[in-house]
Design a protein around this motif. Sequence first.
Motif, PDB file in Angstrom:
ATOM      1  N   ALA A  53       0.822  -1.215   0.000  1.00 55.49           N
ATOM      2  CA  ALA A  53       0.000   0.000   0.000  1.00 55.49           C
ATOM      3  C   ALA A  53       0.855   1.263   0.000  1.00 55.49           C
ATOM      4  N   ASP A  54       0.387   2.269  -0.722  1.00 53.03           N
ATOM      5  CA  ASP A  54       1.048   3.567  -0.797  1.00 53.03           C
ATOM      6  C   ASP A  54       0.381   4.527   0.180  1.00 53.03           C
ATOM      7  N   SER A  55       1.105   4.927   1.199  1.00 51.83           N
ATOM      8  CA  SER A  55       0.525   5.740   2.267  1.00 51.83           C
ATOM      9  C   SER A  55       0.027   7.095   1.776  1.00 51.83           C
ATOM     10  N   LYS A  56       0.733   7.695   0.821  1.00 56.66           N
ATOM     11  CA  LYS A  56       0.368   9.034   0.365  1.00 56.66           C
ATOM     12  C   LYS A  56      -0.991   9.063  -0.322  1.00 56.66           C
ATOM     13  N   THR A  57      -1.324   7.992  -1.046  1.00 54.10           N
ATOM     14  CA  THR A  57      -2.569   7.994  -1.827  1.00 54.10           C
ATOM     15  C   THR A  57      -3.637   7.065  -1.262  1.00 54.10           C
ATOM     16  N   PHE A  58      -3.328   6.332  -0.197  1.00 55.10           N
ATOM     17  CA  PHE A  58      -4.293   5.362   0.320  1.00 55.10           C
ATOM     18  C   PHE A  58      -5.491   6.058   0.966  1.00 55.10           C
ATOM     19  N   GLU A  59      -6.669   5.534   0.674  1.00 59.04           N
ATOM     20  CA  GLU A  59      -7.886   5.991   1.334  1.00 59.04           C
ATOM     21  C   GLU A  59      -8.753   4.789   1.693  1.00 59.04           C
ATOM     22  N   ALA A  60      -9.295   4.806   2.882  1.00 59.97           N
ATOM     23  CA  ALA A  60     -10.249   3.789   3.289  1.00 59.97           C
ATOM     24  C   ALA A  60     -11.629   4.225   2.819  1.00 59.97           C
ATOM     25  N   ILE A  61     -12.380   3.282   2.267  1.00 58.53           N
ATOM     26  CA  ILE A  61     -13.712   3.607   1.777  1.00 58.53           C
ATOM     27  C   ILE A  61     -14.687   3.442   2.935  1.00 58.53           C
ATOM     28  N   GLU A  62     -15.330   4.508   3.297  1.00 61.68           N
ATOM     29  CA  GLU A  62     -16.074   4.616   4.551  1.00 61.68           C
ATOM     30  C   GLU A  62     -17.096   3.511   4.728  1.00 61.68           C
ATOM     31  N   PHE A  63     -17.141   2.975   5.953  1.00 60.14           N
ATOM     32  CA  PHE A  63     -18.106   1.958   6.365  1.00 60.14           C
ATOM     33  C   PHE A  63     -18.054   0.714   5.490  1.00 60.14           C
ATOM     34  N   SER A  64     -16.852   0.318   5.128  1.00 55.77           N
ATOM     35  CA  SER A  64     -16.684  -0.923   4.366  1.00 55.77           C
ATOM     36  C   SER A  64     -15.314  -1.509   4.675  1.00 55.77           C
ATOM     37  N   TYR A  65     -15.070  -2.722   4.184  1.00 51.87           N
ATOM     38  CA  TYR A  65     -13.761  -3.353   4.318  1.00 51.87           C
ATOM     39  C   TYR A  65     -12.865  -3.029   3.124  1.00 51.87           C
ATOM     40  N   TYR A  66     -13.327  -2.141   2.251  1.00 50.91           N
ATOM     41  CA  TYR A  66     -12.575  -1.765   1.060  1.00 50.91           C
ATOM     42  C   TYR A  66     -11.672  -0.551   1.324  1.00 50.91           C
ATOM     43  N   GLY A  67     -10.555  -0.517   0.637  1.00 54.46           N
ATOM     44  CA  GLY A  67      -9.667   0.624   0.616  1.00 54.46           C
ATOM     45  C   GLY A  67      -8.942   0.640  -0.719  1.00 54.46           C
ATOM     46  N   LYS A  68      -8.292   1.745  -1.064  1.00 51.70           N
ATOM     47  CA  LYS A  68      -7.571   1.794  -2.332  1.00 51.70           C
ATOM     48  C   LYS A  68      -6.461   2.834  -2.267  1.00 51.70           C
ATOM     49  N   ASP A  69      -5.459   2.643  -3.134  1.00 52.56           N
ATOM     50  CA  ASP A  69      -4.434   3.651  -3.347  1.00 52.56           C
ATOM     51  C   ASP A  69      -4.261   3.834  -4.854  1.00 52.56           C
ATOM     52  N   LYS A  70      -3.199   4.467  -5.282  1.00 56.37           N
ATOM     53  CA  LYS A  70      -3.029   4.749  -6.711  1.00 56.37           C
ATOM     54  C   LYS A  70      -2.798   3.484  -7.537  1.00 56.37           C
ATOM     55  N   ASN A  71      -2.426   2.390  -6.871  1.00 55.73           N
ATOM     56  CA  ASN A  71      -2.065   1.170  -7.590  1.00 55.73           C
ATOM     57  C   ASN A  71      -3.061   0.029  -7.456  1.00 55.73           C
ATOM     58  N   TYR A  72      -3.672  -0.107  -6.278  1.00 55.32           N
ATOM     59  CA  TYR A  72      -4.474  -1.292  -5.994  1.00 55.32           C
ATOM     60  C   TYR A  72      -5.754  -0.943  -5.241  1.00 55.32           C
ATOM     61  N   VAL A  73      -6.691  -1.901  -5.309  1.00 58.42           N
ATOM     62  CA  VAL A  73      -7.878  -1.888  -4.453  1.00 58.42           C
ATOM     63  C   VAL A  73      -7.730  -3.038  -3.467  1.00 58.42           C
ATOM     64  N   TYR A  74      -8.165  -2.817  -2.225  1.00 59.70           N
ATOM     65  CA  TYR A  74      -8.014  -3.814  -1.165  1.00 59.70           C
ATOM     66  C   TYR A  74      -9.372  -4.150  -0.557  1.00 59.70           C
ATOM     67  N   TYR A  75      -9.504  -5.408  -0.150  1.00 62.97           N
ATOM     68  CA  TYR A  75     -10.655  -5.814   0.660  1.00 62.97           C
ATOM     69  C   TYR A  75     -10.108  -6.615   1.831  1.00 62.97           C
ATOM     70  N   ASP A  76     -10.502  -6.230   3.033  1.00 63.02           N
ATOM     71  CA  ASP A  76     -10.020  -6.919   4.224  1.00 63.02           C
ATOM     72  C   ASP A  76      -8.488  -6.914   4.279  1.00 63.02           C
ATOM     73  N   GLY A  77      -7.911  -5.831   3.770  1.00 61.54           N
ATOM     74  CA  GLY A  77      -6.461  -5.674   3.809  1.00 61.54           C
ATOM     75  C   GLY A  77      -5.694  -6.400   2.727  1.00 61.54           C
ATOM     76  N   LYS A  78      -6.400  -7.063   1.802  1.00 57.64           N
ATOM     77  CA  LYS A  78      -5.741  -7.848   0.747  1.00 57.64           C
ATOM     78  C   LYS A  78      -6.063  -7.263  -0.626  1.00 57.64           C
ATOM     79  N   ILE A  79      -5.101  -7.335  -1.539  1.00 57.83           N
ATOM     80  CA  ILE A  79      -5.286  -6.805  -2.886  1.00 57.83           C
ATOM     81  C   ILE A  79      -6.378  -7.566  -3.624  1.00 57.83           C
ATOM     82  N   ILE A  80      -7.241  -6.825  -4.299  1.00 55.42           N
ATOM     83  CA  ILE A  80      -8.190  -7.438  -5.237  1.00 55.42           C
ATOM     84  C   ILE A  80      -7.547  -7.371  -6.613  1.00 55.42           C
ATOM     85  N   ARG A  81      -7.096  -8.494  -7.094  1.00 58.45           N
ATOM     86  CA  ARG A  81      -6.449  -8.532  -8.397  1.00 58.45           C
ATOM     87  C   ARG A  81      -7.449  -8.143  -9.485  1.00 58.45           C
TER      88      ARG A  81
END
Length: 204
Positions: A53-81
């Motif tokens: 994860a890239d700290s500068k661009t990472f954002e947690a998507i509110e009220f969900s287990y999803y998050g994303k940065d400039k490179n990847y989307v995450y669910y439950d802390g794991k990359i969604i390929r």
Amino acid sequence: NIFDRYAKDKNYVYYDGKIIENTDTGSFEHMGTFSYAKDKKRVYYEGKVIETADSKTFEAIEFSYYGKDKNYVYYDGKIIRKADPETFEIMENEQYARDKNNVYYIGNILENADPITFKIVEDSEMSSLRYVKDGNTVYFQGEKVLDADPETFQILATGYAKDKDTVYFYGEKLNIDMGTFEYIRDGKCFILKDKNTVYANGCI
């Protein structure tokens, strides 16, 4: 409480009372949604570093287990390929999400679902166990509702829905005579019947 599991003092950051090593306490922030947090160097999920994860661009998507940065989307802390961060969005039911390529259910690609026509079926009760559909298929909890017709599919009450051919209860087809089908709503009680059978809570 999932929102109270991080803490910090001038020296350390803690998760569930245990020190998270090598954090920057001055810039550390809990991201206000489930278990994501970050400092100026790293991103954390449930107190563990997400190495990609890239700290500068990472954002947690509110009220969900999803998050994303400039490179990847995450669910439950794991990359969604294959997920596309630029077009990724969660839907009204936060279990579902989509981007320009795919639809996702709890972080997994919903095979053959069409992201363009995909939507939540309108439900006045706003149940978390909601039906969804695209132009070809109806889904319930990430599974296809067999033989359901998306064009005529509509909600009756929590768990109950119908199309032109039959009635469904939490995604399962009921043996209903549509010619004599009717339902009665009395407060929170929902009774469904036809000429042969009376159903309550999906059971005869």
